[in-house]
Write a protein that holds these residues in place. Structure first.
Motif, mmCIF file in Angstrom:
data_model
loop_
_atom_site.group_PDB
_atom_site.id
_atom_site.type_symbol
_atom_site.label_atom_id
_atom_site.label_comp_id
_atom_site.label_asym_id
_atom_site.label_seq_id
_atom_site.Cartn_x
_atom_site.Cartn_y
_atom_site.Cartn_z
ATOM 1 N N THR A 13 0.764 -1.136 -0.161
ATOM 2 C CA THR A 13 -0.048 0.014 -0.074
ATOM 3 C C THR A 13 0.988 1.061 0.047
ATOM 4 O O THR A 13 1.568 1.462 0.993
ATOM 5 C CB THR A 13 -0.970 0.067 1.313
ATOM 6 N N LEU A 14 0.952 1.924 -1.147
ATOM 7 C CA LEU A 14 1.848 3.044 -1.209
ATOM 8 C C LEU A 14 1.349 4.276 -0.198
ATOM 9 O O LEU A 14 0.393 4.484 -0.228
ATOM 10 C CB LEU A 14 1.754 3.549 -2.703
ATOM 11 N N THR A 15 2.151 4.920 0.360
ATOM 12 C CA THR A 15 1.873 6.004 1.225
ATOM 13 C C THR A 15 2.688 7.404 0.341
ATOM 14 O O THR A 15 3.174 7.030 -0.538
ATOM 15 C CB THR A 15 2.663 5.951 2.459
ATOM 16 N N GLY A 16 2.177 8.502 0.962
ATOM 17 C CA GLY A 16 2.528 9.507 0.317
ATOM 18 C C GLY A 16 3.857 10.202 0.744
ATOM 19 O O GLY A 16 4.539 11.141 0.560
ATOM 20 N N LYS A 17 4.469 9.369 1.877
ATOM 21 C CA LYS A 17 5.766 10.139 2.450
ATOM 22 C C LYS A 17 7.160 9.681 1.562
ATOM 23 O O LYS A 17 7.150 8.785 0.907
ATOM 24 C CB LYS A 17 5.834 9.270 3.793
ATOM 25 N N LEU A 57 7.219 9.223 -8.339
ATOM 26 C CA LEU A 57 8.083 9.832 -7.602
ATOM 27 C C LEU A 57 8.276 9.019 -6.051
ATOM 28 O O LEU A 57 9.363 8.655 -5.865
ATOM 29 C CB LEU A 57 7.815 11.213 -7.147
ATOM 30 N N LYS A 58 7.353 8.484 -5.722
ATOM 31 C CA LYS A 58 6.960 8.081 -4.170
ATOM 32 C C LYS A 58 7.586 6.620 -4.392
ATOM 33 O O LYS A 58 7.991 5.941 -3.537
ATOM 34 C CB LYS A 58 5.706 7.941 -3.830
ATOM 35 N N TYR A 59 7.594 6.322 -5.774
ATOM 36 C CA TYR A 59 8.216 4.677 -6.033
ATOM 37 C C TYR A 59 9.633 4.836 -6.235
ATOM 38 O O TYR A 59 10.332 3.670 -6.697
ATOM 39 C CB TYR A 59 7.255 4.036 -6.944
ATOM 40 N N GLY A 60 10.127 5.931 -6.608
ATOM 41 C CA GLY A 60 11.667 6.010 -6.992
ATOM 42 C C GLY A 60 11.881 5.736 -8.338
ATOM 43 O O GLY A 60 13.060 5.412 -8.613
ATOM 44 N N THR A 112 -1.547 -0.920 -4.156
ATOM 45 C CA THR A 112 -2.711 -0.016 -4.184
ATOM 46 C C THR A 112 -2.163 1.391 -3.391
ATOM 47 O O THR A 112 -1.353 1.724 -2.579
ATOM 48 C CB THR A 112 -3.709 -0.821 -3.326
ATOM 49 N N ILE A 113 -3.366 2.225 -3.937
ATOM 50 C CA ILE A 113 -3.215 3.567 -3.407
ATOM 51 C C ILE A 113 -4.458 3.932 -2.764
ATOM 52 O O ILE A 113 -5.432 3.806 -3.189
ATOM 53 C CB ILE A 113 -2.364 4.885 -4.368
#
Length: 635
Positions: free
Chosen positions: A5-9, A546-549, A634-635
């Motif tokens: 679960t992707l977070t926004g940080k 971006l959040k996943y690099g 999932t987001i």
């Protein structure tokens, strides 16, 4: 298959450091906390226990350190309409507070930047020093840039009468330089322009962040040939550039000496000896044909060709055997030819000269001036005025492209990424494009700049440029076209990358990543719709990247699968579907597309509330798992 679960940080740097400690010293970490007493015991004699040891500190340093480790909940929104060559360019132009931007780049560009050049505020009492907000940096940024309220823009100079004059500057620079270090390759370097006002403080700060052993040099750059009479004691004509390496940057390249031909093989002594030059090694500008054995040379240097030889296509195809007053021995001649020295016989005198194919570059001197073909501030102003209009450079203080090119060439290869997070008028981008046009390189730039408003009395403002970012982007556009036009006869010049993708700092596009804690009930109701009002799917796609690099220059393609829009990033490396009412036909179609694109591995992202039911989500996950998908997100 991993389920995420992707977070926004952005990465929590403090947490990352704990993980590193756990790897090296697992016994000192208990329940996520470090036992410093145990750590001291393990480090033994390497731990200082004296309160009188050397330390560089100032008021607010601890807070600035925590600020560099605080994750960001912001994002970078794509702005195609202000970009150039969006679909093909590998360059980035990012508008925003560079502290937040550096946090956002931590995953995508960690350890990838070969060189950083920055020209930060010098803290002269007239330039802007940004005061960070520990609690909400993005809201603070939006207020400063006039995006939130109309009560004036709290941009101010940092006057010497302020009791926190040096402190404010140090607190601004410290977290940014810490974050910047993470982005450097192991052999990467950072160059920082500064004057004598904060030179001593900057060096102490960089010694701490990069390590005293990684200090390389303080270069003195001649910024002007006509220094003003502003000082009572001296005329100031130089500024400084600090150079630090991350670990070991290897050999630095200075100027390359021009090759020189010399008749150094001849000697005026009475000794006569014979030299034999092998065929295809001796180069000549004599006409093709056979040259008979005979006496040649000049009145000063008699040379005898002992055997017939022949020139074809400008090269001797037979051995050349000469007798004369040569100071070289045959052994020395053979050694020099082996080392790449070129031998020339250019005239009927048959007097041989030599030329090294290329001298190795000198180590760079710590003085940078016109002797190494680097210009001054006056040259920089002329460059900008030529591009943008008469007196356009007033109050903008650009650096000359020749200076940045010289620094890039010192350490970077032709495929390096160069970052400038105080990019101003985008001199660094201009220099990268210019250098690529000269040597066929494929260097890429990342420019980051706060959209500071331009002076209303300036020529730039009168020309319609309301902030410094507008100037930077337009300069890159014009400089790129000028470079292409000036080099239009060069091979492959049409492939020179003179484009850039524009991104702008903003709050997250995902509601649940930025809840309103003063109105949680409303926030919970808004979770039904994942996106913030006014945001697009493409905004969300780039936030996920971006959040996943993932590199922000990766290609993003769109497909329709089972009636739903699917985004493919990096030719199937990441597949994203943000539609509602996802059926099992969608994952099957995604698997077919992945098979067609053949990436090494693939991950798939869906909206968490895009599934009809939990069982529907489970079925889709199982389909992807059986198809070999590495990660279900999932987001």
């Amino acid at each position: 298959m991993i389920e995420t679960t992707l977070t926004g940080k952005t990465p929590d740097i403090g947490e990352e450091n704990i993980k590193k400690l756990m790897t090296m010293f697992p016994e000192v970490v208990t329940e996520g906390k470090v036992d410093f007493e145990k750590l001291k015991q393990l480090l033994g004699e390497y731990v200082g226990d004296s309160n009188e040891r050397y330390n560089f500190t100032w008021n607010g340093k601890g807070r600035a350190l925590r600020l560099s480790q605080t994750p960001s909940l912001g994002t970078l929104r794509p702005c195609k309409e202000e970009s150039k060559d969006w679909d093909t360019t590998q360059n980035l132009y990012i508008e925003g507070d560079n502290l937040e931007v550096l946090k956002l780049l931590q995953k995508s560009y960690y350890g990838k930047i070969k060189m950083i050049y920055i020209d930060p505020p010098y803290n002269t009492g007239k330039d802007f020093v940004y005061k960070d907000d520990f609690y909400d940096s993005i809201e603070n940024y939006k207020k400063i840039t006039g995006q939130v309220d109309g009560n004036g823009k709290p941009i101010s100079t940092n006057t010497e009468t302020s009791g926190r004059y040096h402190t404010d500057w140090l607190n601004m620079m410290y977290p940014r330089l810490r974050l910047a270090r993470n982005l450097l390759t192991d052999d990467g370097v950072i160059f920082i322009s500064i004057d004598d006002n904060e030179l001593a403080n900057l060096k102490k700060m960089c010694d701490e962040i990069y390590g005293e052993n990684n200090f390389v040099e303080i270069f003195s750059w001649q910024k002007t040939s006509t220094p003003p009479n502003l000082s009572k004691k001296t005329k100031k004509s130089i500024e400084y550039i600090l150079l630090y390496q991350k670990n070991d940057c290897g050999i630095l390249k200075g100027i390359v000496k021009e090759s020189k031909s010399t008749n150094g093989l001849m000697n005026q002594s009475n000794s006569v000896n014979i030299l034999v030059f092998p065929p295809n090694i001796v180069l000549t500008s004599l006409n093709d044909g056979v040259y008979k054995a005979a006496m040649y040379g000049t009145d000063s240097y008699q040379i005898e060709l002992l055997e017939d030889t022949e020139v074809k296509n400008g090269i001797f195809i037979r051995e050349v055997k000469l007798k004369g007053k040569f100071k070289w021995s045959q052994n020395y001649l053979d050694e020099q030819i082996k080392n790449g020295v070129k031998i020339y016989i250019k005239t009927l005198a048959f007097s041989p000269s030599y030329e090294k194919e290329e001298y190795g570059p000198e180590k760079p001197w710590n003085i940078i001036d016109k002797k190494v073909n680097v210009g001054t501030n006056e040259n920089a102003s002329d460059e900008l005025d030529e591009l943008m209009g008469k007196n356009f450079s007033n109050n903008l203080y650009p650096k000359p492209t020749s200076l940045i090119k010289f620094l890039i060439d010192m350490n970077c290869d032709k495929n390096s990424i160069i970052l400038d997070f105080f990019s101003g008028t985008a001199t660094t981008a201009h220099a990268v494009m210019q250098l690529n046009s000269e040597d066929g390189g494929n260097r890429k730039f990342i420019m980051v700049q706060l959209p500071e408003p331009t002076d209303e009395k300036s020529e730039a403002y009168k020309a319609g440029y309301k902030n410094i970012c507008e100037i930077g982007k337009e300069r890159i556009r014009r400089a790129g076209e000028k470079i292409k036009e000036e080099n239009k006869d060069k091979e492959n010049i049409e492939n020179l990358d003179v484009g850039f993708k524009v991104f702008k700092l903003d709050t997250s596009n995902i509601r649940k990543w930025q809840p309103d804690y003063d109105n949680l009930e409303q926030s919970l109701l808004e979770y039904v719709d994942n996106y913030v009002e006014g945001r697009t799917e493409l905004d969300v796609v780039y936030e996920i990247m971006l959040k996943y690099g993932l590199d922000l220059t990766y290609p993003v393609d769109e497909f329709t699968i089972a009636g739903k829009k699917v985004y493919s990033i990096g030719f199937g490396m990441l597949m994203i579907c943000l539609d509602d009412e996802i059926t099992t036909e969608v994952p099957r179609g995604i698997l077919a597309k992945i098979k067609e694109l053949s990436p090494e591995s693939s991950r798939v992202v869906f909206k968490d509330n895009g599934f009809k039911t939990d069982s529907n989500k489970t079925n889709i996950k199982e389909i992807l798992k059986s198809g070999g998908i590495e990660e279900f997100i999932t987001i």
